[in-house]
Scaffold this active site. Structure first.
Site, PDB file in Angstrom:
ATOM      1  N   GLN A  92      -7.766  -2.094   0.449  1.00 36.19           N
ATOM      2  CA  GLN A  92      -6.646  -1.176   0.251  1.00 36.19           C
ATOM      3  C   GLN A  92      -5.627  -1.788  -0.703  1.00 36.19           C
ATOM      4  OE1 GLN A  92      -5.743   1.403   3.628  1.00 36.19           O
ATOM      5  NE2 GLN A  92      -3.645   0.641   3.505  1.00 36.19           N
ATOM      6  N   ASP A  93      -4.772  -2.674  -0.202  1.00 38.57           N
ATOM      7  CA  ASP A  93      -3.831  -3.390  -1.058  1.00 38.57           C
ATOM      8  C   ASP A  93      -3.734  -4.826  -0.560  1.00 38.57           C
ATOM      9  OD1 ASP A  93      -2.421  -2.829   1.273  1.00 38.57           O
ATOM     10  OD2 ASP A  93      -0.518  -2.471   0.248  1.00 38.57           O
ATOM     11  N   PRO A  94      -3.136  -5.729  -1.333  1.00 40.97           N
ATOM     12  CA  PRO A  94      -3.099  -7.143  -0.940  1.00 40.97           C
ATOM     13  C   PRO A  94      -2.358  -7.362   0.376  1.00 40.97           C
ATOM     14  CG  PRO A  94      -2.489  -6.878  -3.252  1.00 40.97           C
ATOM     15  CD  PRO A  94      -2.510  -5.505  -2.649  1.00 40.97           C
TER      16      PRO A  94
END
Length: 255
Positions: A92-94
């Site tokens: 998804q995202d960091p």
């Protein structure tokens, strides 16, 4: 219809002003490996959109802590060339706490292992013979095996998950997924969680194996498609072998 025609004409007029940048220029601007830029063939419109994304991220970096560092945002592109990709794991995202390293689910060696990655290791230990969970979350060696660890959003503000969701990183990540689907054959796409599963429409399931499950986070409970017990790592290697490719050495993290 009149509005639609106006929009089409407007886009065509605007597109004349978009920059047509060389691969070297794109590399200097975006910090993405040249092999990937050649493979992606970004359009003038996509380049313009990405320049806007970078401006938004740079503005945030002035007064906020943004992860990962500029040098690591596209680490994925330097550790796994497009022609070497056999498996794509979508994130998804960091991690918003600074543990991220530019690879989906991976961390820098010095950091503790996130709970989601611990569950990934649990599934590997359960299903892959002789797998022993490593003492860190560095997944670089998987990349060299042909595993692309790709987040759909490449940056995040410290402590604020999904804070850059609306910046437009999807221009790049969706292009990567669709281009791999179009240009490559017999890849395996691992889609864990609702966010990743929504991207299945970008993948040609007639050419590739698409495996879906719940997100590996222990906070996610799914009776229909639980992550533990999904056998994705085993099924991945069976598919690769059946299609004349070397299986992934998942144990390489400890070698």
């Amino acid at each position: 219809m009149a509005l639609l025609q106006w929009m089409l004409d407007h886009v065509q007029d605007e597109e004349k002003n978009y920059e047509n940048l060389s691969i070297d220029d794109q590399h200097s601007l975006f910090g993405i490996n040249r092999d990937w830029l050649s493979f992606l063939q970004l359009s003038k419109l996509e380049i313009t959109h990405l320049k806007h994304v970078y401006k938004l991220v740079d503005n945030d970096r002035v007064h906020l802590t943004v992860h990962p560092s500029s040098d690591n945002v596209h680490a994925w592109s330097f550790l796994c060339k497009p022609t070497d990709v056999k498996v794509v794991i979508l994130g998804q995202d960091p991690y918003p706490d600074g543990r991220g390293c530019g690879l989906a689910f991976g961390t820098v060696k010095e950091c503790s292992i996130p709970e989601s990655l611990k569950n990934i290791f649990k599934e590997l230990e359960r299903s892959i013979p002789n797998f022993s969970p490593p003492d860190n979350g560095c997944l670089n060696s998987w990349c060299r095996e042909g595993v692309l660890l790709l987040n759909s959003i490449f940056t995040v503000v410290h402590g604020l998950p999904m804070s850059h969701e609306a910046f437009g990183w999807q221009t790049l990540s969706y292009k990567i997924i669709s281009r791999l689907s179009e240009q490559m054959n017999s890849l395996v796409f691992l889609l864990w969680g609702k966010h990743a599963r929504k991207l299945s429409y970008l993948i040609d399931a007639q050419k590739h194996l698409v495996l879906e499950s719940a997100h590996p986070s222990p906070k996610v409970k799914s009776a229909r498609m639980p992550f533990i017990g999904c056998n994705h790592f085993v099924r991945t290697n069976l598919f690769l072998t059946e299609h004349g490719k070397d299986p992934i050495n998942w144990n390489i993290l400890n070698e």
